[in-house]
Write an enzyme that holds these catalytic residues in place. Structure first.
Site, PDB file in Angstrom:
ATOM      1  N   GLU A 213       0.841  -1.197   0.000  1.00  0.00           N
ATOM      2  CA  GLU A 213       0.000   0.000   0.000  1.00  0.00           C
ATOM      3  C   GLU A 213       0.882   1.254   0.000  1.00  0.00           C
ATOM      4  O   GLU A 213       1.883   1.325   0.701  1.00  0.00           O
ATOM      5  CB  GLU A 213      -0.883  -0.018   1.249  1.00  0.00           C
ATOM      6  CG  GLU A 213      -1.800   1.179   1.401  1.00  0.00           C
ATOM      7  CD  GLU A 213      -2.596   1.144   2.698  1.00  0.00           C
ATOM      8  OE1 GLU A 213      -3.675   1.745   2.736  1.00  0.00           O
ATOM      9  OE2 GLU A 213      -2.127   0.508   3.675  1.00  0.00           O
TER      10      GLU A 213
ATOM     11  N   LYS B 190      -9.738   2.376  -2.152  1.00  0.00           N
ATOM     12  CA  LYS B 190      -9.905   1.772  -0.831  1.00  0.00           C
ATOM     13  C   LYS B 190     -11.245   2.184  -0.213  1.00  0.00           C
ATOM     14  O   LYS B 190     -11.557   3.366  -0.098  1.00  0.00           O
ATOM     15  CB  LYS B 190      -8.748   2.200   0.073  1.00  0.00           C
ATOM     16  CG  LYS B 190      -8.722   1.534   1.429  1.00  0.00           C
ATOM     17  CD  LYS B 190      -7.481   2.000   2.190  1.00  0.00           C
ATOM     18  CE  LYS B 190      -7.352   1.368   3.562  1.00  0.00           C
ATOM     19  NZ  LYS B 190      -6.146   1.885   4.270  1.00  0.00           N
TER      20      LYS B 190
ATOM     21  N   CYS C 298      -5.404  -3.123   2.667  1.00  0.00           N
ATOM     22  CA  CYS C 298      -5.092  -3.008   4.087  1.00  0.00           C
ATOM     23  C   CYS C 298      -6.306  -3.175   5.014  1.00  0.00           C
ATOM     24  O   CYS C 298      -6.745  -4.287   5.259  1.00  0.00           O
ATOM     25  CB  CYS C 298      -4.383  -1.676   4.346  1.00  0.00           C
ATOM     26  SG  CYS C 298      -3.403  -1.654   5.878  1.00  0.00           S
TER      27      CYS C 298
END
Length: 254
Positions: A39, A106, A140
């Protein structure tokens, strides 16, 4: 399919130096079909992107990913902090092939670290097919939310790619949840984390390729910057799903 996980020690706000590191790690496995980076691999996990993050149209790291995909006839996956328009910043997980650029924004921004104060959350799942394998792109903190990863709701897929800056203080959760996502969705999980430190925390890697039974195909045990390599076996995946039809009984609620 040959996979290379580029477990990077990300240097803070240093895209050119991080690009050089990524090139060195790629050279350790020159014939991979897919390279996976962590990331925000070009800058570190930035929660204050103003005046630092580059426009998507002129992003050095993204241009490098495109160039490497063309030169090596491969795919490259990894997230970058990008400016889409004035005041609109995204933590954007790219999947770049020689011919196309796909991306996932995300969805679960890390509110504990105030990521949501600076970035706009995505709302769409993204599944990309490459060389006969379907990849769900996630990032994540998404790992903690199994419904968002659910096979059949997100769209049918064969592997999940989680790119992360996951801190060492919560390493146990990383180890358990990556295996859980593989088991419950009967899929491969490709989990890439960074190593090293930034201004706030330490990172211990733990990158892994996990099979549909939750077993490690490869796993980082040294917690250092390195290239980890493994292989996705689609015949084994399809046989496992055929032999034990868990997905036929899955919940499909929205």
């Amino acid at each position: 399919m040959n996979i290379a996980l580029l477990q990077l020690n990300i240097l803070w706000e240093s895209p050119l130096r991080n690009i050089r590191h990524a090139e060195q790690l790629m050279s350790a496995q020159p014939d991979a079909d897919l390279y996976v980076l962590p990331e925000m691999w070009a800058t570190g996990f930035m929660t204050k992107p103003n005046n630092v993050v580059e426009d998507e149209e002129h992003n050095l790291a993204l241009e490098w990913m495109k160039r490497q995909a063309r030169v090596h006839s491969c795919a490259i996956s990894g997230s970058l902090a990008v400016k889409v328009s004035e005041g609109d910043y995204r933590n954007r997980h790219y999947f770049v092939t020689p011919d196309e650029v796909f991306f996932y924004d995300k969805h679960h921004l890390f509110t504990h670290g105030h990521e949501n104060d600076a970035y706009v959350a995505g709302s769409q799942h993204v599944v990309v097919e490459w060389k006969g394998c379907r990849f769900l792109l996630l990032t994540c903190y998404d790992l903690r939310f199994p419904v968002w990863s659910r096979y059949g709701i997100a769209g049918e897929y064969d592997a999940i790619i989680y790119v992360a800056n996951w801190p060492a203080s919560r390493q146990y959760a990383w180890n358990v949840l990556t295996c859980a996502r593989a088991i419950e969705n009967q899929c491969y999980v490709i989990a890439i984390n960074r190593v090293g430190t930034d201004a706030k925390t330490q990172y211990s890697g733990g990158s892994a390729l996990i099979d549909p039974l939750g077993r490690y195909v490869i796993v980082d045990e040294t917690h250092t910057e390195q290239t980890l390599t493994g292989r996705l076996n689609m015949d084994s995946l399809n046989e496992a799903r055929k032999r034990f039809k868990v997905l036929a009984d899955r919940d499909m609620c929205q």
